[in-house]
Design an enzyme around this catalytic site. Structure first.
Site, PDB file in Angstrom:
ATOM      1  CB  SER A  88      -0.968  -0.053   1.184  1.00  0.00           C
ATOM      2  OG  SER A  88      -1.955   0.934   1.076  1.00  0.00           O
ATOM      3  CG  ASP A  97      -2.781  -0.571  -2.697  1.00  0.00           C
ATOM      4  OD1 ASP A  97      -2.545   0.595  -2.323  1.00  0.00           O
ATOM      5  OD2 ASP A  97      -3.506  -1.350  -2.046  1.00  0.00           O
TER       6      ASP A  97
END
Length: 468
Positions: free
Chosen positions: A112, A258
């Site tokens: 992330s 992401d």
């Protein structure tokens, strides 16, 4: 120690010693645990389910991505599980692919917003949603026991490559009833995109082009060399703030590696505010389809105000996407998410999705006769302060939280996730960390000075209770 095992997956830094970092051995071990969980369910002592299973896998553009990707895929093949390989992808793209493929689960290889030396395995169920806490705990137990049962040579899994899903994802977003690409195209918007050199640098410009938006690309080469800290916060985004003004763009778009967190830059080069990404999208959705909303307890009160304006009901969940989704389902919320720029729109799917957020925001803007800066100024003005107190391991954090709840018992108190105290014009949320002896203190008020002042006062009170 830079290997973090939690109910939401495993993440860590690449290299180093097994068990201390995300090494190839650790990646294989946790992929094996997830595959075993799919095969045996809640009892790893049972014989393996011989039903042929299928798992969707995608990754962001991290430098370590191809290595981890191959390790995880081949581990699943060794368990006899078939793999649908999306290759370079996004978290929400994998989430929509799982049910479309009628797969039994999915894995997204991404850390992330963490820096480039990190990677992680994010685990999904057959709905394309993150696993529950209990399921995550079971996978950790399986990994610890290493109760794996690999397939013989005639029963190995197979890989099917499908690199079309980013385009399928875009089509799915454009087909949403509240997305009006024609109206957007007529406005001839010009937008700067910071893709932080990951997969967002591919998929966001593609979406914009199909909506008739002129796209100025910044850091959109998916090489995994993040040009700045990839968390989309103000202190990391000086380049795009300057470029939006220099290009005389209508606004800027920033996503994390992401593509499940979304932040906007206003036309004046100022931050629209991560907290207000959800507020703006919800304002548009609620204006067309009145209903309920949900965000987590550490998110801005502005969503509650906007929901009330549209005669809906707002509720706050515990922090964490799984908790937000669970409460959205219980309350039939039509939009929700988190104040970190995560938009969850069930009309599409139950996962944070920057593409959905971009498309809804553009349609909202196309229907208004105002700039992005003017839109931001039209919303309730709140300011947040985020702090933490480091405590010694001997201090009882739970006791401190109980004492603070008792001190403010005459205010509106919520204890589903730490202690949240709602005052008339401000709030404070106190949470303990699951991995270290700290208390997080989030405050919000109508000015930055008031938010900071409230935080200073609460920190002093906590220290007095703790005797530090």
């Amino acid at each position: 120690m830079t290997l973090i095992k939690s109910i939401s997956g495993i993440r860590g830094t690449i290299g180093g010693k097994v068990g201390d970092n995300l090494t190839p051995v650790d990646a294989v071990k946790f992929a094996s645990a997830y595959g075993t969980f799919l095969q045996k369910g809640r009892d790893s002592s049972l014989p393996r389910n011989d039903k042929k299973l299928k798992v969707v896998i995608g990754r962001d553009a991290r430098i370590s991505g191809p290595m981890i990707h191959n390790l995880v895929m081949n581990t699943l093949l060794g368990l006899g599980i078939d793999v649908i390989d999306l290759g370079l992808s996004t978290t929400p793209t994998v989430e929509i692919a799982v049910p479309m493929e009628k797969a039994d689960g999915g894995i997204i290889l991404t850390a992330s917003h963490n820096p480039k030396q990190w990677n992680a395995l994010k685990l999904l169920n057959a709905k394309g949603e993150f696993l529950s806490g209990k399921e995550g705990e079971l996978i950790l137990e399986i990994a610890e026991s290493e109760a794996f049962d690999f397939s013989d040579v005639d029963s190995l899994g197979e890989i099917t490559i499908n690199d079309a899903y980013m385009d399928i994802h875009i089509d799915e977003v454009l087909d949403l009833p509240l997305v009006d690409a024609e109206a957007v195209a007529k406005r001839k918007f010009k937008v700067v995109v910071d893709g932080v050199n990951s997969s967002g640098g591919i998929i966001i410009p593609k979406l914009l082009e199909q909506m008739g938006v002129e796209c100025v690309k910044l850091y959109c080469e998916p090489n995994g060399h993040f040009p700045h800290n990839p968390e989309p916060l103000k202190e990391h985004l000086g380049d795009i703030c300057k470029l939006v003004v220099a290009e005389k763009a209508d606004f800027g778009i920033v996503v994390d590696p992401d593509v499940d967190r979304l932040a906007f830059i206003s036309n004046d080069g100022e931050m629209f505010g991560e907290e207000y990404t959800l507020v703006a999208c919800a304002d548009y959705v609620l204006s067309k389809t009145p209903g309920n909303t949900v965000s987590n307890m550490s998110s801005s009160r502005a969503l509650r105000d906007i929901t009330n304006k549209h005669s809906g009901s707002y509720q706050a969940s515990a922090v964490g996407e799984v908790n937000v989704v669970e409460l959205m389902k219980k309350t039939n919320a039509i939009i929700g998410g988190e104040g970190n720029g995560g938009i969850i729109y069930p009309e599409s799917h139950y996962g944070r999705d920057s593409l959905v957020g971009v498309a809804l925001f553009l349609t909202h803007l196309a229907n208004l006769d105002m700039s992005v800066a003017e839109l931001r100024a039209s919303y309730p003005q709140y300011y947040m302060s985020k702090n933490k107190i480091e405590l010694t391991p001997q201090i009882d954090v739970d006791a401190i939280l109980v004492a603070m709840a008792e001190k403010y018992k005459n205010e509106e108190i919520n204890t589903i996730d730490g202690v949240k105290i709602d005052f008339a014009e401000s709030w404070v949320h106190l949470r303990k960390s699951n991995t270290e002896p700290i208390i997080r203190i989030y405050t919000e008020a109508q000015t930055q000075e008031l938010a900071d002042g409230l935080a200073i006062r609460i920190i002093a009170e906590i220290k007095a209770v703790a005797g530090i």
